[in-house]
Design an enzyme around this catalytic site. Structure first.
Site, short mmCIF file in Angstrom:
data_model
loop_
_atom_site.label_atom_id
_atom_site.label_comp_id
_atom_site.label_asym_id
_atom_site.label_seq_id
_atom_site.Cartn_x
_atom_site.Cartn_y
_atom_site.Cartn_z
N LEU A 116 0.86 -1.17 0.00
CA LEU A 116 0.00 0.00 0.00
C LEU A 116 0.90 1.23 0.00
O LEU A 116 1.93 1.25 0.68
CB LEU A 116 -0.91 0.03 1.24
N ASP A 117 0.52 2.26 -0.74
CA ASP A 117 1.28 3.51 -0.73
C ASP A 117 1.40 4.03 0.69
O ASP A 117 0.56 3.76 1.55
CB ASP A 117 0.58 4.57 -1.58
N GLN A 118 2.42 4.82 0.92
CA GLN A 118 2.66 5.38 2.25
C GLN A 118 1.43 6.10 2.79
O GLN A 118 1.08 5.95 3.96
CB GLN A 118 3.85 6.35 2.21
#
Length: 314
Positions: free
Chosen positions: A138-140
């Site tokens: 998952l993106d930051q």
């Protein structure tokens, strides 16, 4: 002395009398060729009725087939006492509700304060020896359900489901604008922007990317959208929603000029310091139970607050 994870066990049924052991391992336990080659090198990796065997033998009805994998640790990851929101944990998987703002795995310049650091510490305190293996990323700045495999077998099993598009990944996003088409599919290839390699763009020369969406709530200037994926390209949802003309609220990288400087965008920016994207559901066939399993993460406080503001100003 070697330490092993709990063995995977398969009892040979009468109709499989005479099957080659390799066939049982690959077709019934679904062990990949790569993983099978690795297990064969382990001292007690493959046994039948407790005795180590070559994979070209024939099995009999009632035989107890077991495969064992050596325990592994993430020795290059520093254990760190960090808060983890655990949704589920068993001997096969750890399922977390990831907070926005935290990186999943250490990278150059980010060696601490990641999900990996917290998970390694959690396992260390529980006396569990596992290598950190996130099944997906998952993106930051994206929150939501994150699955971490505890063994190479579990990682392989879920990865193959993802390749076969059998994993359910559903997101909730808050996107700018009023949707004329409230349900649809975005089938547009994605690749790196040649001028900005860290940015992705829709381009005919890109990799296949398919995103489905459905508007859940339409507000005066934005909408709550449910999104589910067939593919998992980097930044796929963000790129596709921008391409559709409805960039995500708070997404500075993939915004559009008409939304970037609007009064609503400025006010939303004061309430949210990340893109409004949340992975709320993840579903797959559990490698341990062989049953369909779904894990859900509730909308976090910042997005719930954004939703309340949008509803109030509708």
């Amino acid at each position: 002395m070697m330490s092993y994870y709990e063995p995977l066990v398969y009892m040979v049924p009468p109709e499989e009398e005479g099957f080659i052991l390799k066939t049982v391992l690959q077709k019934r336990l679904m062990v990949s060729r790569k993983l099978l080659s690795r297990i064969k090198l382990t001292e007690q990796g493959i046994t039948v009725n407790g005795v180590r065997q070559y994979i070209n033998i024939k099995v009999k009805a009632g035989d107890r087939v077991e495969i064992r994998m050596e325990e592994e640790a993430s020795e290059d990851i520093l254990p760190q006492d960090l808060p983890l929101h655990i949704l589920h944990e068993d001997e096969h998987l750890l399922i977390l509700a990831k907070e926005a703002g935290i990186i999943v795995h250490p990278t150059h310049g980010h060696y601490v304060n990641t999900i990996a650091n917290g998970v390694v510490y959690h396992w260390q305190q529980a006396g569990i020896t596992c290598r950190f293996r996130p099944v997906h990323r998952l993106d930051q700045e994206t929150s939501g359900v994150l699955a971490i495999a505890k063994t190479p077998y579990v990682h392989q099993q879920i990865s193959e489901q993802m390749i076969a598009h059998q994993v359910k990944k559903e997101y909730l996003a808050f996107a700018w604008g009023r949707f004329e088409v409230t349900k649809g599919t975005i089938n547009e290839p994605i690749d790196r922007d040649p001028e900005q390699p860290h940015v992705r763009i829709v381009t005919p020369e890109g990799y296949s990317a398919v995103t489905h969406y459905e508007v859940v709530e339409q507000y005066s200037q934005a909408a709550l959208v449910r999104i589910w994926l067939e593919t998992g390209r980097t930044h796929q949802i963000r790129v596709h929603m921008r391409h559709l003309g409805h960039p995500l609220i708070g997404d500075k990288m993939y915004t559009l000029p008409e939304f970037e400087t609007s009064p609503a965008a400025e006010e939303a920016g004061e309430r949210l310091n990340r893109q409004a994207l949340h992975a709320f559901r993840l579903g797959f066939v559990h490698p341990g139970t062989r049953e369909w399993s779904e894990f859900n993460a509730p909308l976090p406080a910042d997005l719930a607050g954004l939703q309340a503001w949008l509803q109030k100003n509708d």
